[in-house]
Write a protein that holds these residues in place. Structure first.
Motif: not given
Ligand code: ATP
Ligand code: MG
Length: 638
Positions: A488-490, A492-497, A523-526
């Protein structure tokens, strides 16, 4: 993607001989050694199934001699003994079949588990290899370690190894039985078997060569198809459909010819072996009958012997035909082990990043709870430990570097980025901007093997002393080519932390100004991203990459042309977000856009790997040098 020169290695592996057969076999055996107990069962079941096949030939003699022949012509023969014998044969057959099944199930289990282990080791090791290794090996080549090579090992373990066991057993048993029945006929069988092995060897030699050619042709066809699928847009843009079809046809013709040749030879071998087998069978039968006529043999014995000779010959010719496959698998195993043995990325760093309490008088103590403050823990030779607060100062001193020994890419780069400063790296393409950032996070190491060697310091500490993971943790990077993972998009961002909460993720996305477009995804962040984010635009992908760097909240940020594919309106938004992202951080930014470069504290102009100018925007404009040219020329155009 690497294109030409990928060669056959990527898809089809030419038949190759292993370089050190013994070593590779020992190494494979070591993997198998943890299944000792199972191998005991395998051995027992092979013993039973081979025993059953030998016994069935053995029974032929009493069946014929003691029952069938004496019964010929009898009015009401006593069948009870005969039925008892047949029932025994039936039981032995059933036992043999069950044992065969058990054997193949266990071997399947062992080979699957072994391959699982090898695959895991291979993958884990791949993750540890330095980037240099990936520069020197194509994707296709590494992929074929996981596919072709592992597959050949599977075939060998699950088929050839048990076959080898049972064949050896059957051959020995049949040989002994044949000798007991008739040494003279045994000699005849041995001679014909040698002839068959010789023929297999000759045909095999030619067919191996033809198969090598076929594999090479398959490799070329596959490589071409892969390139064309990847470059479909370029093909369409330049209307190259017809031309590429013609090129494909040429390659395809070659494959067709090579395939026909290879398979003709391979197809000849089977019938040839069969016919030679039949001839040898007939010869043995004729010789046997002659012995009967002379009264030196009986019918039951001959029938038994003929059965044994068949069981004796089959496994031998099968093994001869499997020989190439085994060599191929050993060569595959050798290639896999070569990757596993490859020197991993060395990390002899001992300075680590720790949570710290920094008091107002400057004293630093280590904390085991998150404090939001960080310090470098630096152990010294005398056993003392010093703590240096993490500030984000980066110093380059005489840094010289080349990806390859012969070609120096950076020449004696010396520069300093104070904590919180924004340094812009500019210069024409290929001048070494990305290379500088590659050295800061130690993707590659600068050369130290010359007088006054290269030194890069992070907060005053030589980065070679810092543990790589900790160094990279303190650096946020938005790479020139953004890479997104399936998820999910979230995510992919979480990959940083990895432990970031959704609130943190949203805050980071807002900071990078990615929040707006993410909320408009269905689906926004999902929303699930697949295939490296192909459904997103270049700009959106970069915004996600910036958010990913933002969520990690590092003291040093490296942005490699992060804003180059964003429209002017979004750029203004990002510039705002970026400014807040850059607050209190040391930032290295590589950008072709003036707006990003202009407000940098220091602009470093690179040309052919050398710093030719550096200073603030106004200073450099006043100098009327290279930056002035870039600024009034290409910058104005972009
Ligand atoms: N992995 C690599 N292996 C070998 N040479 C490389 C590698 N990466 C870059 N180079 C070479 O190093 C030189 C500098 O490349 P670098 O990527 O640093 O340029 P750049 O200034 O970032 O260019 P651009 O503006 O196009 O991104 C180039 O001559 C390039 O061919
Ligand atoms: Mg670059």
């Amino acid at each position: 993607m690497p294109g030409p020169g990928r060669g056959p290695g990527a898809h089809g592996r030419p038949m190759q001989k292993p370089k050190n057969t013994k070593k590779t076999i020992f190494r494979l055996v070591r993997y198998l050694a943890s299944y000792k107990l199972l191998f005991v069962f395998v051995f027992i079941s092979i013993l039973i199934s081979s025993g059953a096949s030998v016994a069935s030939s053995y029974f032929l003699q009493p069946v014929l001699n003691d029952y069938i022949i004496p019964m010929i012509g009898q009015k009401s023969p006593d069948l009870s003994g005969f039925i008892r014998l047949l029932s025994m044969m039936f039981c032995i057959f059933v036992a043999g079949a069950i044992a065969g099944w058990v054997n193949s199930r266990i071997m399947l289990h062992i080979s699957s588990k072994t391959l699982y282990k090898i695959r895991t080791e291979l993958f884990e090791h791949l993750e540890k290899l330095p980037l240099r290794y990936f520069d020197a090996h194509t994707h296709g080549e590494l992929m074929s370690r996981f596919t072709n090579d592992i597959d050949t090992i599977r075939d060998m373990l699950s088929q050839a190894v048990p076959q080898l066991f049972s064949s050896t057993l059957t051959v020995v048993a049949c040989f002994v039985m044949m000798l007991r029945l008739s040494p003279a006929l045994t000699l005849l069988v041995i001679i014909t078997v040698f002839a068959m092995i010789a023929v297999t060897g000759i045909v095999g030699k030619y067919s191996a060569k033809a198969f090598r050619e076929q594999q090479a042709a398959i490799g070329k066809v596959n490589g071409y198809i892969e390139e064309l699928i990847e470059g479909q847009k370029v093909v369409k843009v330049f209307c190259r459909e017809e031309a590429s079809k013609a090129e494909f046809d040429t390659l395809n013709d070659k494959l067709c010819a090579a395939g026909t040749k290879a398979n003709t030879l391979a197809n000849i071998l089977g019938p040839l072996m069969n016919n030679m087998g039949h001839i040898s069978y007939a010869l043995t039968a004729i010789a046997g009958v002659m012995l009967i006529i002379r009264g030196k043999m009986d019918l039951g014995r001959i029938a038994s012997f003929l059965e044994y000779s068949r069981s004796f010959k089959n496994p031998i010719t099968q093994m001869a035909q499997m020989f190439n496959g085994i060599l191929n698998a050993l060569a595959g195993a050798e290639r896999v082990f070569a990757v596993i043995d490859e020197q991993p990325e060395v990390d002899d760093g001992y300075v680590t990043l720790v949570n710290a309490n920094i008091l107002s008088d400057g004293t630093i103590t280590e904390s085991f709870l998150p404090t939001g403050q960080w310090a470098w823990k630096h152990p010294h030779h005398d056993g003392s430990i010093t703590y240096v607060p993490l500030k984000g100062e980066v110093q380059f001193e005489n840094v010289t570097f080349g990806y390859e020994k012969e070609k120096t890419v950076l020449h004696e780069i010396t520069m300093t980025a104070q904590p919180g400063q924004k340094i812009a790296l500019v210069g024409s393409t290929g001048s070494g901007k990305t290379t500088i950032t590659n050295l800061i996070n130690r993707f590659y190491d600068a050369s130290t093997d010359y007088e006054g060697g290269s030194k890069i310091r992070f907060d005053g500490i030589n980065i070679n002393k810092i543990k790589k993971a900790d160094l990279r943790r303190s650096l946020g990077m938005v790479l020139q080519d953004t890479h997104l993972f399936t998820g999910s998009v979230a995510d992919n961002i979480r990959f940083g932390k990895l432990d970031a909460s959704l609130t943190e993720i949203e805050a980071a996305a807002k900071l990078a100004n990615a929040d707006y477009f993410i909320r408009h995804l269905h689906q926004g962040y999902d929303t699930v991203i697949t295939g490296d984010g192909e459904s997103l635009s270049q700009g959106q992908r970069q915004l996600l990459a910036i958010a990913r760097a933002a969520v990690a909240n590092p003291p040093v940020l490296i942005l490699d042309e992060a804003t180059s594919s964003i429209d002017t309106r979004t750029e203004a938004l990002i510039a705002k977000g970026m400014d807040s992202l850059m607050q209190g951080r040391t930032v290295f930014v590589i950008a072709h856009r003036l707006s990003t470069v202009r407000n940098a504290d220091k602009i470093v102009v690179l040309e052919h790997g050398r710093i030719i100018e550096s200073g603030s925007h106004d200073e450099l404009i006043a100098q009327k040098g290279r930056y002035y040219q870039l600024y009034t020329g290409s910058f104005a155009a972009s």
